[in-house]
Design an enzyme around this catalytic site. Structure first.
Site, PDB file in Angstrom:
ATOM      1  N   ARG A 293       0.875  -1.168   0.000  1.00  0.00           N
ATOM      2  CA  ARG A 293       0.000   0.000   0.000  1.00  0.00           C
ATOM      3  C   ARG A 293       0.910   1.215   0.000  1.00  0.00           C
ATOM      4  O   ARG A 293       1.614   1.480   0.966  1.00  0.00           O
ATOM      5  CB  ARG A 293      -0.883  -0.003   1.243  1.00  0.00           C
ATOM      6  CG  ARG A 293      -1.678   1.284   1.467  1.00  0.00           C
ATOM      7  CD  ARG A 293      -2.211   1.269   2.882  1.00  0.00           C
ATOM      8  NE  ARG A 293      -3.014   2.408   3.250  1.00  0.00           N
ATOM      9  CZ  ARG A 293      -2.547   3.567   3.719  1.00  0.00           C
ATOM     10  NH1 ARG A 293      -1.248   3.777   3.834  1.00  0.00           N
ATOM     11  NH2 ARG A 293      -3.374   4.516   4.086  1.00  0.00           N
ATOM     12  N   ASP A 295       1.763   4.563   0.624  1.00  0.00           N
ATOM     13  CA  ASP A 295       1.193   5.572   1.506  1.00  0.00           C
ATOM     14  C   ASP A 295       1.450   6.984   0.966  1.00  0.00           C
ATOM     15  O   ASP A 295       2.556   7.287   0.508  1.00  0.00           O
ATOM     16  CB  ASP A 295       1.858   5.429   2.886  1.00  0.00           C
ATOM     17  CG  ASP A 295       1.269   6.365   3.915  1.00  0.00           C
ATOM     18  OD1 ASP A 295       0.079   6.210   4.220  1.00  0.00           O
ATOM     19  OD2 ASP A 295       1.999   7.242   4.414  1.00  0.00           O
ATOM     20  N   GLU A 337      -2.579   5.050  -2.249  1.00  0.00           N
ATOM     21  CA  GLU A 337      -3.389   5.755  -1.277  1.00  0.00           C
ATOM     22  C   GLU A 337      -3.334   7.227  -1.649  1.00  0.00           C
ATOM     23  O   GLU A 337      -2.482   7.975  -1.197  1.00  0.00           O
ATOM     24  CB  GLU A 337      -2.852   5.545   0.149  1.00  0.00           C
ATOM     25  CG  GLU A 337      -3.813   6.059   1.215  1.00  0.00           C
ATOM     26  CD  GLU A 337      -3.286   7.218   2.052  1.00  0.00           C
ATOM     27  OE1 GLU A 337      -4.060   7.773   2.840  1.00  0.00           O
ATOM     28  OE2 GLU A 337      -2.099   7.585   1.924  1.00  0.00           O
ATOM     29  N   HIS A 401      -8.772   3.311   8.839  1.00  0.00           N
ATOM     30  CA  HIS A 401      -8.246   3.894  10.070  1.00  0.00           C
ATOM     31  C   HIS A 401      -8.184   5.413  10.016  1.00  0.00           C
ATOM     32  O   HIS A 401      -7.945   6.064  11.017  1.00  0.00           O
ATOM     33  CB  HIS A 401      -6.852   3.320  10.341  1.00  0.00           C
ATOM     34  CG  HIS A 401      -5.846   3.809   9.331  1.00  0.00           C
ATOM     35  ND1 HIS A 401      -5.894   3.427   8.009  1.00  0.00           N
ATOM     36  CD2 HIS A 401      -4.803   4.667   9.443  1.00  0.00           C
ATOM     37  CE1 HIS A 401      -4.912   4.028   7.355  1.00  0.00           C
ATOM     38  NE2 HIS A 401      -4.236   4.780   8.196  1.00  0.00           N
ATOM     39  N   ASP A 402      -8.334   5.983   8.818  1.00  0.00           N
ATOM     40  CA  ASP A 402      -8.232   7.437   8.692  1.00  0.00           C
ATOM     41  C   ASP A 402      -9.601   8.103   8.776  1.00  0.00           C
ATOM     42  O   ASP A 402     -10.632   7.448   8.817  1.00  0.00           O
ATOM     43  CB  ASP A 402      -7.540   7.795   7.373  1.00  0.00           C
ATOM     44  CG  ASP A 402      -6.018   7.718   7.498  1.00  0.00           C
ATOM     45  OD1 ASP A 402      -5.501   7.960   8.608  1.00  0.00           O
ATOM     46  OD2 ASP A 402      -5.363   7.409   6.489  1.00  0.00           O
ATOM     47  N   ARG A 526      -8.685  10.651  15.147  1.00  0.00           N
ATOM     48  CA  ARG A 526      -8.796   9.380  14.429  1.00  0.00           C
ATOM     49  C   ARG A 526      -8.706   8.189  15.381  1.00  0.00           C
ATOM     50  O   ARG A 526      -9.148   7.095  15.068  1.00  0.00           O
ATOM     51  CB  ARG A 526      -7.708   9.275  13.354  1.00  0.00           C
ATOM     52  CG  ARG A 526      -7.923  10.225  12.185  1.00  0.00           C
ATOM     53  CD  ARG A 526      -6.786  10.155  11.197  1.00  0.00           C
ATOM     54  NE  ARG A 526      -5.517  10.528  11.814  1.00  0.00           N
ATOM     55  CZ  ARG A 526      -4.336  10.393  11.220  1.00  0.00           C
ATOM     56  NH1 ARG A 526      -4.247   9.896  10.006  1.00  0.00           N
ATOM     57  NH2 ARG A 526      -3.227  10.756  11.835  1.00  0.00           N
TER      58      ARG A 526
HETATM   59  C1  GLC Z   1      -1.471   7.981   5.315  1.00  0.00           C
HETATM   60  C2  GLC Z   1      -2.030   7.188   6.479  1.00  0.00           C
HETATM   61  C3  GLC Z   1      -2.313   8.111   7.608  1.00  0.00           C
HETATM   62  C4  GLC Z   1      -1.062   8.845   7.963  1.00  0.00           C
HETATM   63  C5  GLC Z   1      -0.461   9.545   6.747  1.00  0.00           C
HETATM   64  C6  GLC Z   1       0.949   9.932   7.007  1.00  0.00           C
HETATM   65  O1  GLC Z   1      -2.395   8.817   4.763  1.00  0.00           O
HETATM   66  O2  GLC Z   1      -3.172   6.496   6.076  1.00  0.00           O
HETATM   67  O3  GLC Z   1      -2.809   7.397   8.708  1.00  0.00           O
HETATM   68  O4  GLC Z   1      -1.354   9.799   8.930  1.00  0.00           O
HETATM   69  O5  GLC Z   1      -0.372   8.704   5.646  1.00  0.00           O
HETATM   70  O6  GLC Z   1       1.790   8.802   6.894  1.00  0.00           O
HETATM   71  C1  GLC Z   2      -4.848  13.559   3.753  1.00  0.00           C
HETATM   72  C2  GLC Z   2      -3.933  12.857   2.850  1.00  0.00           C
HETATM   73  C3  GLC Z   2      -4.024  11.389   3.003  1.00  0.00           C
HETATM   74  C4  GLC Z   2      -3.999  10.998   4.457  1.00  0.00           C
HETATM   75  C5  GLC Z   2      -4.938  11.782   5.280  1.00  0.00           C
HETATM   76  C6  GLC Z   2      -4.737  11.464   6.715  1.00  0.00           C
HETATM   77  O1  GLC Z   2      -6.153  13.361   3.353  1.00  0.00           O
HETATM   78  O2  GLC Z   2      -4.220  13.178   1.518  1.00  0.00           O
HETATM   79  O3  GLC Z   2      -2.955  10.818   2.335  1.00  0.00           O
HETATM   80  O4  GLC Z   2      -4.408   9.687   4.594  1.00  0.00           O
HETATM   81  O5  GLC Z   2      -4.709  13.132   5.069  1.00  0.00           O
HETATM   82  O6  GLC Z   2      -5.670  12.140   7.469  1.00  0.00           O
END
Ligand code: GLC
Ligand code: GLC
Length: 650
Positions: A293, A295, A337, A401-402, A526
């Protein structure tokens, strides 16, 4: 842009020059396993022209470009040759069946190792549970070494080669990957490649003053350049303040930190960073991770005067990694992502970039439809935006999880007479329970007073009304909340692509407010939707149909079984159909002569659809709902109960 013919010729010449050098460097390995070496050079030959073009664009202006190129290929060779036999066999299987992930069998689950099962051994012991649920894809969220206190749930990685000691060891992870695979489950792990934690060895070397390591990151002596960049940047975590840069008194420098201050953005303009992260990536592939995944893909390249999101070079970097994976670990897949504007999300999806992608638009619009009881935006956007390259797949989800970000397109909304800005305010008010009559119990995340923007935290069940209904002891509302939970899952299970379940949601897990008393978490809402799995309580009740948990779990399992029996629910084409009812979402799925029609009522009122209209979509005069087993003929109208969904076949 150099002329393509010139590039092709250069690629050719370069490979002719580099191959003998590689052969010399790997003479011993090639002699020990000539077949493996031949496979490597064949794959290299097939992928090199594209790879060369990408790397030339990214790093061709460096005086030592060929040196870096050689390092990159040597890394791919070393890691490719070191790949365990079982994974080499997997590579071959997947090369023969590259679209394996489009099967209706695919069902994903995602969890935190510690919260779900304590540690990696615990996860291994839960394999029977994953199989009971029907999972074939398991995403374990960051399990690597990371700072003790604050670590963004592990998304601040201190070493890609060490498992967080509280969770286990790398050997255990490799063992687990194999065990999962033998049970038909692909292991998915994050490649957090936009940043490392400030405790990563590279960051420590940078802190100790080594300029070559300072070049791994984006560092600035004073505010001049950061201020220039900042003008066009969006604040991702506005709560933390100070924009996207963090001052480090030990370094007397400003460090680029898009997310939290302890997450340092890597500098991909430096080819050394590209090469070293390639090695980390292939290391994970060799541990047995089948899907990475990727990130925060949107942020990996920066350019002054832009938002530093979704830049063309970000795509090139991912494509270059993809080409290198085809060479050294061909079964490895990428999932992007990109939680950004839907026009941008789609640009990461292609067989040569990310074969898989989260579908944040579907997720956001499902929640939108629950709040508004209308499906117009959902239907419009899915009609226009669901189609992707047929060699790829969406990963469709309801929660992760977000937070939930309202990433729908304002242009789409405007076409339907909806003002995006106002509508987001409504959604935030609705899901934080501030809107009169709202059933939801969510929390705002990262409210930005400057832009009025905010996102929403909360578990699926709490956002769908279960928390409120249980508190009020209102049986009717409890029933409606259960139906909402099932309705949202029914869409991700039937619309096509890979459905992904945020583990805990299958038993209606509610918000957990205890994070507020942990100073390392209190400021990040979160955590409200990241509770410990309740194996003694909630999960233990999953087989009891007289409990809320049992109802949700039992129905969900049944839907998963149905999905796994019907290829048309995953493969082939999806077409959104007009239902002539703004409260009912409808689509047809077609696959090899099979047809399946889905209708979903997004209101707590009964809705009626003229059966004759259904027939227009290629079903015959009588059709059966796979979900309820009921048969309907065109003579009668189809009545949908509150939040009911039907999967019709004829
Ligand atoms: C991704 C993860 C999120 C994290 C961010 C920074 O978006 O899903 O939980 O805070 O990246 O790594
Ligand atoms: C923003 C970012 C995403 C991340 C998220 C975390 O939306 O685009 O990558 O997962 O913040 O809250």
């Amino acid at each position: 842009m150099p002329n393509p013919l010139w590039l092709e010729r250069q690629a050719d010449l370069t490979l002719t020059r580099l191959l003998p050098r590689l052969e010399a460097a790997f003479r011993r390995e090639a002699k020990a396993d000539p077949a493996a070496w031949e496979t490597f050079t064949t794959r290299l030959g097939a992928n090199f022209p594209h790879l060369f073009e990408l790397l030339h664009h990214l790093y061709g202006s460096q005086y030592d470009f060929f040196y870096h190129l050689e390092q990159i290929l040597a890394t791919a060779a070393r890691m490719g040759l070191a790949r365990p036999a079982e994974l080499k066999a997997l590579d071959e299987t997947r090369e023969r069946d590259p679209l394996w992930f489009q099967s209706q069998q695919m069902v994903g689950g995602v969890c935190y190792v510690d919260l779900f099962a304590g540690d990696l051994n615990g996860i291994g012991q839960k394999i029977p549970y994953f199989k009971e649920l029907g999972l074939t894809y398991l995403h374990l969220m960051p399990l690597f070494l990371s700072p003790e206190e604050e670590n963004d749930g592990g998304y601040a990685v201190s070493s890609y080669r060490e498992v967080n000691p509280a969770l286990g060891t790398m050997d255990e992870l490799a063992k687990l990957a194999g065990e999962l695979r033998r049970n038909g489950i692909s292991l998915v792990v994050d490649f957090v490649f936009n940043h490392t934690s400030n405790e990563h060895e590279w960051a420590r070397c940078a802190q100790s003053g080594q300029p070559n390591y300072q070049d791994y990151y984006r560092m600035f002596d004073d505010r001049t350049v950061p201020d220039q960049y900042q003008q066009s940047l969006r604040d991702i975590f506005p709560d933390r303040g100070s924009g996207s840069f963090t001052y480090r008194p030990d370094l007397h420098k400003w460090v680029w930190t898009t997310f939290y201050t302890f997450q340092w953005d890597l500098n991909y303009a430096n080819p050394v960073v590209f090469t070293r992260m390639l090695e980390e990536m292939l290391f994970l592939a060799n541990v047995g991770v089948e899907i990475l995944r990727l990130d925060a893909v949107a942020f990996i390249w920066k350019q002054m005067g832009t938002a530093c999101e979704n830049l063309p070079e970000a795509h090139m970097i991912i494509q270059a990694y993809n080409a290198l994976a085809r060479i050294a670990a061909p079964s490895l897949l990428f999932k992007s992502e990109a939680i950004v504007h839907p026009d941008e999300v789609i640009r990461y999806i292609s067989p040569s970039e990310c074969q898989l992608s989260y579908n944040p638009l579907l997720m956001a619009l499902l929640w939108n439809s629950l709040a508004t009881r209308e499906v117009r935006m959902l239907a419009y956007s899915m009609r226009e935006r669901f189609r992707i390259d047929p060699h790829c797949a969406w990963v469709n989800y309801v929660r992760v999880h977000d937070d939930i970000g309202w990433t729908f397109s304002d242009e789409d909304a405007a076409r339907l007479g909806i003002n995006g800005y106002d509508h987001r305010r409504f959604l935030n008010a609705f899901y934080s329970g501030r809107f009169p009559g709202s059933f939801a119990r969510g929390l705002p995340f990262q409210e930005n007073p400057r832009t009025g923007d905010a996102r929403i935290s909360g578990t699926l069940a709490s956002l769908a009304g279960l928390e409120k209904a249980l508190q009020e002891g209102d049986q009717t509302e409890i029933e409606l909340a259960v139906r909402r939970i099932l309705l949202l899952h029914s869409v991700i299970l039937s619309i096509g692509g890979i459905p992904l379940i945020y583990l805990g949601d299958e038993v209606g897990t509610l918000n957990d407010y205890s994070y507020r008393s942990d100073p390392a978490k209190a400021k990040d809402s979160r955590w409200v939707h990241r509770p410990f799995a309740d194996w003694e309580g909630r999960l233990a009740r999953r087989h009891d149909p007289n409990t809320v948990e049992g109802r949700i779990y039992g129905e969900l399992r049944r839907l998963i079984e149905l999905r796994q029996q019907h290829a048309a629910l995953a493969n082939g084409e999806m077409e959104v159909i007009p239902t002539n009812n703004d409260h009912v979402f409808g689509y047809v799925r077609r696959y090899q002569g099979q047809r399946l029609l889905v209708l979903a009522n997004f209101t707590e009122q009964e809705q009626t659809i003229a059966a004759n209209e259904i027939r227009l979509h290629g079903l015959s005069y009588a059709f059966t709902d796979l979900v309820s087993g009921r048969t309907v003929t065109v003579a009668e109208d189809l009545r949908l109960e509150p939040y009911q969904f039907v999967w019709l076949v004829s």
